[in-house]
Write a protein that holds these residues in place. Structure first.
Motif, PDB file in Angstrom:
ATOM      1  N   ASN A   1     -13.129 -36.517 -23.762  1.00 41.12           N
ATOM      2  CA  ASN A   1     -11.727 -36.747 -24.122  1.00 41.12           C
ATOM      3  C   ASN A   1     -10.806 -36.493 -22.935  1.00 41.12           C
ATOM      4  O   ASN A   1     -10.834 -35.426 -22.320  1.00 41.12           O
ATOM      5  CB  ASN A   1     -11.321 -35.837 -25.290  1.00 41.12           C
ATOM      6  N   ARG A   2      -9.992 -37.522 -22.605  1.00 38.48           N
ATOM      7  CA  ARG A   2      -9.013 -37.417 -21.515  1.00 38.48           C
ATOM      8  C   ARG A   2      -9.686 -36.942 -20.224  1.00 38.48           C
ATOM      9  O   ARG A   2      -9.276 -35.971 -19.603  1.00 38.48           O
ATOM     10  CB  ARG A   2      -7.858 -36.484 -21.908  1.00 38.48           C
ATOM     11  N   ARG A   3     -10.748 -37.666 -19.827  1.00 35.65           N
ATOM     12  CA  ARG A   3     -11.507 -37.294 -18.640  1.00 35.65           C
ATOM     13  C   ARG A   3     -11.546 -38.450 -17.644  1.00 35.65           C
ATOM     14  O   ARG A   3     -11.282 -39.609 -17.975  1.00 35.65           O
ATOM     15  CB  ARG A   3     -12.952 -36.931 -19.007  1.00 35.65           C
ATOM     16  N   THR A   4     -11.888 -38.118 -16.415  1.00 32.13           N
ATOM     17  CA  THR A   4     -12.178 -39.110 -15.379  1.00 32.13           C
ATOM     18  C   THR A   4     -13.678 -39.057 -15.111  1.00 32.13           C
ATOM     19  O   THR A   4     -14.229 -37.978 -14.854  1.00 32.13           O
ATOM     20  CB  THR A   4     -11.408 -38.799 -14.082  1.00 32.13           C
ATOM     21  N   PHE A   5     -14.325 -40.215 -15.176  1.00 28.48           N
ATOM     22  CA  PHE A   5     -15.778 -40.269 -14.990  1.00 28.48           C
ATOM     23  C   PHE A   5     -16.095 -40.796 -13.597  1.00 28.48           C
ATOM     24  O   PHE A   5     -15.555 -41.821 -13.170  1.00 28.48           O
ATOM     25  CB  PHE A   5     -16.411 -41.160 -16.059  1.00 28.48           C
ATOM     26  N   VAL A   6     -16.994 -40.080 -12.906  1.00 32.65           N
ATOM     27  CA  VAL A   6     -17.395 -40.474 -11.556  1.00 32.65           C
ATOM     28  C   VAL A   6     -18.875 -40.839 -11.580  1.00 32.65           C
ATOM     29  O   VAL A   6     -19.737 -39.966 -11.680  1.00 32.65           O
ATOM     30  CB  VAL A   6     -17.150 -39.343 -10.542  1.00 32.65           C
ATOM     31  N   PRO A   7     -19.203 -42.129 -11.485  1.00 33.56           N
ATOM     32  CA  PRO A   7     -20.609 -42.547 -11.475  1.00 33.56           C
ATOM     33  C   PRO A   7     -21.218 -42.391 -10.086  1.00 33.56           C
ATOM     34  O   PRO A   7     -20.678 -42.914  -9.107  1.00 33.56           O
ATOM     35  CB  PRO A   7     -20.555 -44.025 -11.892  1.00 33.56           C
ATOM     36  N   LEU A   8     -22.314 -41.683  -9.992  1.00 34.37           N
ATOM     37  CA  LEU A   8     -23.025 -41.484  -8.729  1.00 34.37           C
ATOM     38  C   LEU A   8     -24.486 -41.884  -8.904  1.00 34.37           C
ATOM     39  O   LEU A   8     -25.044 -41.738  -9.997  1.00 34.37           O
ATOM     40  CB  LEU A   8     -22.968 -40.013  -8.285  1.00 34.37           C
TER      41      LEU A   8
END
Length: 522
Positions: free
Chosen positions: A307-314
């Motif tokens: 919820n209300r997050r920033t996702f960083v795909p690595l």
């Protein structure tokens, strides 16, 4: 610890007994303890003595005419209290000569004790009720024991055959006909089974549901602890089981036994199940077979803040999942780690909106490269941060594409700590187009003279020469040959290919063909 079939009894509830056809013939009426009709009836017992409790072991439905209690209110009250102390399931009073109506003393005492009290308005042979209930209980116990052995046999056979955790859970879900969830002690979901829509409904708000349900078995939530040698490390939950509680508990116990055995024989810890759960989730995200929105409940239940997050795909090349997971914990970065394929490991970070995603990703990559045991060529590829969950699959695929594009590149050591799409340039484009038939045909035409196995050494020299910007000194150094020897090899390459590598356009064409060829081999 799981029970054995001898330590529990299948039971009918008081409510179920009162709906039996033979009992309905006696016109039963509940006069006290109506809120406790779901108590299990383990047996039926006929007793008249005031101290009947000494003859009981708990769970009995006691039948009486009250013939020895008539006219003595103290005995009537003590009779009820004695049943309560013995944890009887209910008392059934047949009205007749002793009591033409329910005695107030017994009724009030039963209400105070919370003991269901039922009166039969029509003459009724107690033997009929006893025979009906006892036969049903015996049949249920036989069926339950048979089910217990069948489930144990099936699960043991799966374990012996080396079946994965998911296969065991699928079998448990088949028998229970409800969602099955395995968690650690922090309620983090390690595995699920059952019909997907029903499982998703359970997982949608899993943490609240799990904590709210607590340790009770109401509403069909049946639990069994996982552990051994005095240590608990998880639990299995049947969610919304619709059968009777005793059978549900049996299924949960048999499943718990199998999961503990699976762990012991596999030599794996509970955390490996967490890795399997993360791998299944991230693999589904990368593949795009399951829409991201449908995977959101699984991500939330796996402990990933959404919820209300920033996702960083690595995507990390040559990174150990255990070391990556430990590093995330050490840095306090919420995320999931899972091995994908071909030495690639996906890492999905979930950051607060006010955190600097780029700086944290760079810090993670730098720390990873300095960790003991890390490979010198460890590559951390990333996609741009995603503010919307539905964009995460595309981000993971982009990060995987970047990681693949720089894999086996001689220039990898010169890359920044976190490699992005803008860093892979032409190599990234070729990687993206590697499956195009026209690109494949182009590569074969350009490199036709060097595609034999015996020419692999010349192909390697060509690869290094072009990757170093046609630097002959550097190429000779990397291949541990003299300059004259390198010149002879470059001359052989040019003859085989029919090109002039000093010509920029021809060299560029060969370089693109070689990049395409290498991409197709990965």
């Amino acid at each position: 610890m799981a029970t054995t079939p001898d330590t529990w009894e299948p039971a009918l509830s008081v409510r179920q007994v009162l709906t039996l056809e033979r009992v309905l013939a006696g016109e039963p009426e509940v006069v006290a303890g109506a809120r406790h009709l779901d108590r299990p009836v383990r047996w039926v017992h006929v007793a008249e003595a005031a101290d009947v409790g000494v003859m009981l072991s708990g769970g009995e439905m006691v039948l009486t005419t009250g013939v020895l209690l008539a006219g003595d209110e103290d005995k009537q009250a003590e009779y009820v209290r004695s049943l309560h102390r013995a944890e009887a399931a209910a008392v059934v009073l047949g009205l007749g000569r002793a009591f033409p109506a329910a005695p107030d003393v017994m009724r009030r005492a039963a209400e105070r004790c919370g003991l269901p009290m039922v009166v039969l308005h029509r003459p009724f042979p107690f033997a009929d009720l006893t025979e009906e209930v006892q036969s049903r209980l015996v049949r249920r116990k036989f069926a339950a024991v048979s089910l217990s052995e069948a489930v144990r046999t099936e699960l043991t056979a799966l374990i012996t055959a080396g079946a994965p955790l998911q296969r065991l859970l699928d079998e448990v879900a088949r028998h229970s006909a409800c969602p099955v969830v395995v968690t650690n002690l922090a309620h983090r979901v390690l595995g699920t089974a059952g019909e997907r829509p029903a499982v998703d409904d359970v997982l949608r708000d899993w943490e609240r549901i799990a904590r709210q349900a607590g340790g009770t078995e109401g509403d069909g939530w049946i639990r069994a602890e996982l552990g051994g040698r005095g240590e608990r490390w998880g639990r299995i939950v049947l969610c919304g089981y619709r059968g009777d509680t005793a059978t549900g508990r049996l299924l949960a116990d048999r499943a718990a036994e199998a999961l503990v055995l699976h762990r012991m024989l596999g030599g794996t810890a509970a955390c490996s199940w967490e890795e399997q759960s993360a791998q299944s989730l991230l693999t589904d995200l990368v593949s795009g077979v399951v829409p991201a929105r449908q995977l959101l409940p699984r991500a939330r239940a796996a402990g990933l803040p959404v919820n209300r997050r920033t996702f960083v795909p690595l995507v990390v090349r040559d990174g150990d999942t255990g070391r990556l997971d430990r590093l995330l914990r050490l840095l306090g970065l919420p995320g999931l780690v899972a091995e994908l394929a071909d030495g690639a490991t996906a890492v999905l970070l979930s950051l607060a909106r006010d955190q600097d995603a780029g700086a944290l990703a760079a810090h993670f990559a730098t720390r990873l490269r300095t960790e003991p045991g890390s490979e010198a060529r460890t590559i951390v590829a990333a996609a741009d941060p995603r503010a919307v969950w539905d964009d995460v699959p595309a981000g993971l695929r982009e990060a995987q594409h970047v990681a693949d594009a720089v894999a086996d590149s001689t220039a990898a050591l010169d890359l920044p700590p976190v490699v992005r799409l803008k860093d892979v340039h032409l190599r990234g484009l070729i990687r993206l187009l590697r499956d195009d038939p026209q690109v494949q045909s182009f590569a074969e035409r350009e490199l036709d003279g060097l595609l034999c196995e015996s020419d692999e050494d010349l192909l390697s020299v060509l690869r290094t020469y072009l990757a170093t910007g046609r630097n002959k000194s550097r190429t000779a150094q990397l291949h541990h040959v003299s300059r004259p020897a390198l010149y002879r090899r470059l001359e052989a390459i040019q003859v085989r290919l029919g090109v002039d590598l000093d010509d920029f356009e021809q060299a560029a064409s060969v370089h693109i063909a070689l990049l395409a060829h290498d991409a197709q081999q990965q």
